[in-house]
Design a protein around this motif. Structure first.
Motif, PDB file in Angstrom:
ATOM      1  N   ALA A  28       0.830  -1.212   0.000  1.00 27.01           N
ATOM      2  CA  ALA A  28       0.000   0.000   0.000  1.00 27.01           C
ATOM      3  C   ALA A  28       0.861   1.257   0.000  1.00 27.01           C
ATOM      4  O   ALA A  28       0.572   2.231  -0.709  1.00 27.01           O
ATOM      5  CB  ALA A  28      -0.912  -0.001   1.222  1.00 27.01           C
ATOM      6  N   VAL A  29       1.934   1.228   0.771  1.00 28.03           N
ATOM      7  CA  VAL A  29       2.810   2.403   0.878  1.00 28.03           C
ATOM      8  C   VAL A  29       3.472   2.722  -0.460  1.00 28.03           C
ATOM      9  O   VAL A  29       3.582   3.880  -0.869  1.00 28.03           O
ATOM     10  CB  VAL A  29       3.865   2.163   1.986  1.00 28.03           C
ATOM     11  CG1 VAL A  29       5.035   3.131   1.836  1.00 28.03           C
ATOM     12  CG2 VAL A  29       3.226   2.293   3.359  1.00 28.03           C
ATOM     13  N   PHE A  30       3.907   1.696  -1.165  1.00 31.13           N
ATOM     14  CA  PHE A  30       4.598   1.934  -2.435  1.00 31.13           C
ATOM     15  C   PHE A  30       3.618   2.158  -3.591  1.00 31.13           C
ATOM     16  O   PHE A  30       4.021   2.650  -4.645  1.00 31.13           O
ATOM     17  CB  PHE A  30       5.547   0.780  -2.749  1.00 31.13           C
ATOM     18  CG  PHE A  30       6.851   0.876  -2.032  1.00 31.13           C
ATOM     19  CD1 PHE A  30       7.923   1.559  -2.588  1.00 31.13           C
ATOM     20  CD2 PHE A  30       7.010   0.319  -0.764  1.00 31.13           C
ATOM     21  CE1 PHE A  30       9.125   1.666  -1.913  1.00 31.13           C
ATOM     22  CE2 PHE A  30       8.209   0.423  -0.072  1.00 31.13           C
ATOM     23  CZ  PHE A  30       9.278   1.100  -0.642  1.00 31.13           C
ATOM     24  N   LEU A  68       9.749   2.285   6.212  1.00 27.28           N
ATOM     25  CA  LEU A  68      10.264   3.509   6.831  1.00 27.28           C
ATOM     26  C   LEU A  68      11.048   4.362   5.840  1.00 27.28           C
ATOM     27  O   LEU A  68      10.926   5.591   5.839  1.00 27.28           O
ATOM     28  CB  LEU A  68      11.152   3.153   8.030  1.00 27.28           C
ATOM     29  CG  LEU A  68      10.404   2.636   9.267  1.00 27.28           C
ATOM     30  CD1 LEU A  68      11.379   2.010  10.255  1.00 27.28           C
ATOM     31  CD2 LEU A  68       9.616   3.758   9.925  1.00 27.28           C
ATOM     32  N   GLY A  69      11.832   3.716   4.986  1.00 25.06           N
ATOM     33  CA  GLY A  69      12.584   4.462   3.978  1.00 25.06           C
ATOM     34  C   GLY A  69      11.675   5.268   3.068  1.00 25.06           C
ATOM     35  O   GLY A  69      12.051   6.344   2.588  1.00 25.06           O
ATOM     36  N   ARG A  70      10.473   4.748   2.863  1.00 20.41           N
ATOM     37  CA  ARG A  70       9.498   5.439   2.005  1.00 20.41           C
ATOM     38  C   ARG A  70       8.771   6.561   2.753  1.00 20.41           C
ATOM     39  O   ARG A  70       8.732   7.695   2.304  1.00 20.41           O
ATOM     40  CB  ARG A  70       8.487   4.407   1.501  1.00 20.41           C
ATOM     41  CG  ARG A  70       7.331   4.957   0.678  1.00 20.41           C
ATOM     42  CD  ARG A  70       7.709   5.219  -0.733  1.00 20.41           C
ATOM     43  NE  ARG A  70       6.535   5.436  -1.571  1.00 20.41           N
ATOM     44  CZ  ARG A  70       6.581   5.896  -2.802  1.00 20.41           C
ATOM     45  NH1 ARG A  70       7.751   6.162  -3.354  1.00 20.41           N
ATOM     46  NH2 ARG A  70       5.483   6.069  -3.500  1.00 20.41           N
ATOM     47  N   VAL A  71       8.222   6.246   3.921  1.00 23.14           N
ATOM     48  CA  VAL A  71       7.345   7.213   4.576  1.00 23.14           C
ATOM     49  C   VAL A  71       8.119   8.324   5.293  1.00 23.14           C
ATOM     50  O   VAL A  71       7.599   9.440   5.436  1.00 23.14           O
ATOM     51  CB  VAL A  71       6.370   6.521   5.555  1.00 23.14           C
ATOM     52  CG1 VAL A  71       5.475   5.560   4.806  1.00 23.14           C
ATOM     53  CG2 VAL A  71       7.108   5.817   6.695  1.00 23.14           C
ATOM     54  N   LEU A  72       9.343   8.058   5.741  1.00 25.95           N
ATOM     55  CA  LEU A  72      10.102   9.102   6.434  1.00 25.95           C
ATOM     56  C   LEU A  72      10.434  10.282   5.523  1.00 25.95           C
ATOM     57  O   LEU A  72      10.712  11.387   6.011  1.00 25.95           O
ATOM     58  CB  LEU A  72      11.386   8.515   7.031  1.00 25.95           C
ATOM     59  CG  LEU A  72      11.224   7.636   8.270  1.00 25.95           C
ATOM     60  CD1 LEU A  72      12.550   7.011   8.663  1.00 25.95           C
ATOM     61  CD2 LEU A  72      10.649   8.427   9.441  1.00 25.95           C
TER      62      LEU A  72
END
Length: 504
Positions: A28-30, A68-72
């Motif tokens: 979902a994040v990506f 975390l690498g994506r959302v931060l």
């Protein structure tokens, strides 16, 4: 997307084995744009994911790091450093390297911002951990740590923190871990020193630079070779060169070249000494460097004709770089017979050497012969013509013969020599007098692959850049060259096919 993220995160928090839920969250994040999290992402949500890093399950750690690498990225640097300081500090001490890299990446982002730097410096323990990471076994971790500290030093506050606080003692302690780590610290120091005279002043006053310079004459030849590379990097800035000159380093390195003949281990560090002066010549003045330090050019010539094939590559590269400038061409020309001997050696290497030496020789010859239209004078044109003619009794055919051999790198390097001379009238007259040469230039089928096609196209463009081409090549050939240029490097003639099936 916010609702989906919240619900998936709730599933992650509630699951006994969260890996499957984390996979769904990662998907979902990506799938969503990063901006979708900007308004809704909370520290509490991040805390759930950070907490799941405390596990021995490698897949769980891997998925958490990816999320975390994506959302931060949506957090501005100051907020990141303020709200996630405990998590970042914990990440630096995590046993999994990927978590350390994540933390260092985010700290590097924080210290790239003025407000972020202030937040990071409010927590010096983080900087202690970052410095400790320079000594990590993993190169990727140490590189990230060096990068973050280099960014931190972009401000006076950062320089003060690193060189005028207890962090300086931490750096010195880390240096003592091993030779490898010591040179990582030197790498950081050189990066910082390159920024400005002020930053160099901080590094010099803390004694790091003087320690590096002392390594030039150490007993370990491998350490000496590494030190020379570092000093060469320091010399890339004007203020760095001025500092080295004030410290007498140019004279010291010149004396090392002179003394190399009596050192049986000099082959380990001699190429680095030559590269140092080669870089110096290009950044300042070839004539000034070669006149002030004659041992440099004499050594380049000696290495070029050496029977030791390990010495030849750096000599060829240096000659190419030197001869790529007008001033460098004139310096080489003044040496007379010395350079004539060298260029004949380069010709033999181009024809008969190992493949890598053949390519290097061809590339160096191309640089020596390059003379753009705006730099052409009668004297320089005579010089490049004499150099080309000294390659062989029939230099044009020699280079064309090399270009037909079934090695793409040789084909392209040979084409680059033709491109170098294509805008010079003497070369055009030589080309048009050689039977079939003009047709060969415009024959697309002789160049296979993208790089070869690009090289051939550059040759055509170089011919067309000269005002003498139309007169020397003739109107018909000139028109064909213009058509080639217009069609581009990858043009393919369409061939119509006619089927006779069923004609009877």
């Amino acid at each position: 997307m916010a609702a989906s993220f919240d619900s998936l995160l709730a599933e992650v928090a509630a699951a006994e084995d969260p890996v499957e839920a984390l996979r769904s969250l990662r998907t979902a994040v990506f799938a969503a744009p990063v901006s979708a999290f900007r308004e809704t992402l909370s520290v509490a949500q991040l805390g759930i994911i950070f907490s799941l890093l405390n596990t021995d399950d490698k897949e769980q750690v891997e998925v958490c790091v990816e999320i975390l690498g994506r959302v931060l990225e949506v957090l501005d640097p100051a907020r990141l450093a303020r709200d996630c300081r405990a998590e970042l500090q914990s990440g630096l001490a995590h046993p999994d390297n990927s978590v350390k890299v994540l933390a260092l990446t985010q700290i590097g982002r924080a210290v790239s911002d003025a407000a972020g730097i202030s937040e990071v410096m409010n927590n010096p323990e983080i900087l202690h951990e970052v410095i400790q990471c320079i000594g990590a076994e993993s190169i990727s971790i140490s590189k990230k740590a060096i990068s973050a500290l280099s960014k931190l030093s972009g401000t006076k506050a950062g320089l003060d923190a690193l060189f005028r606080s207890d962090l300086l003692k931490k750096l010195q302690d880390v240096m003592a871990i091993s030779d490898i780590v010591r040179y990582r610290v030197y790498e950081l120091v050189v990066e910082i020193s390159a920024v400005s005279p002020v930053s160099l002043g901080y590094c010099a006053s803390s004694s790091f630079v003087s320690k590096l310079l002392e390594e030039l004459t150490g007993d370990d030849v491998l350490i000496r070779a590494t030190a020379i590379e570092m000093v060469t990097s320091l010399a890339k800035s004007q203020h760095g060169r001025q500092y080295l000159a004030q410290q007498g380093i140019m004279d010291k390195i010149s004396n090392m070249i002179v003394g190399a003949d009596s050192d049986p281990l000099s082959s380990f560090y001699l190429p680095g000494l030559v590269k140092f002066f080669g870089n110096l010549a290009i950044m300042d003045s070839p004539q000034q460097v070669c006149e002030n330090y004659p041992a440099f050019l004499n050594m380049v010539f000696a290495m070029a004709v050496s029977p030791d094939s390990t010495q030849i590559p750096v000599a060829l590269d240096t000659l190419g770089v030197l001869g790529g400038t007008v001033e460098g061409k004139q310096v080489l020309h003044k040496t007379g017979e010395q350079f004539s001997t060298v260029i004949k050696r380069m010709s033999r290497l181009a024809q008969d050497g190992a493949t890598d030496l053949r390519v290097r020789s061809l590339e160096a010859i191309a640089q020596l012969l390059t003379l753009p239209v705006e730099q052409q004078t009668d004297d320089l044109l005579l010089l490049t013509e004499s150099w080309f003619c000294s390659l062989s009794s029939e230099p044009l055919e020699m280079i064309r013969s090399i270009s037909t051999q079934p090695f793409p790198e040789l084909h392209c390097s040979a084409l680059r020599i033709f491109t170098a001379i294509a805008c010079q009238a003497w070369a055009q007259r030589m080309m048009i007098s050689s039977p079939g040469f003009a047709e060969w230039v415009m024959e697309r089928s002789v160049s296979k692959g993208k790089e070869a096609k690009d090289c051939k196209f550059q040759l055509v463009c170089a011919l067309l850049s000269s005002s003498s081409t139309q007169e020397i090549f003739g109107a018909q050939n000139y028109l064909k060259l213009k058509t080639y240029q217009k069609e581009g490097p990858y043009f393919v003639t369409a061939i119509a096919t006619v089927t006779t099936e069923g004609a009877d």
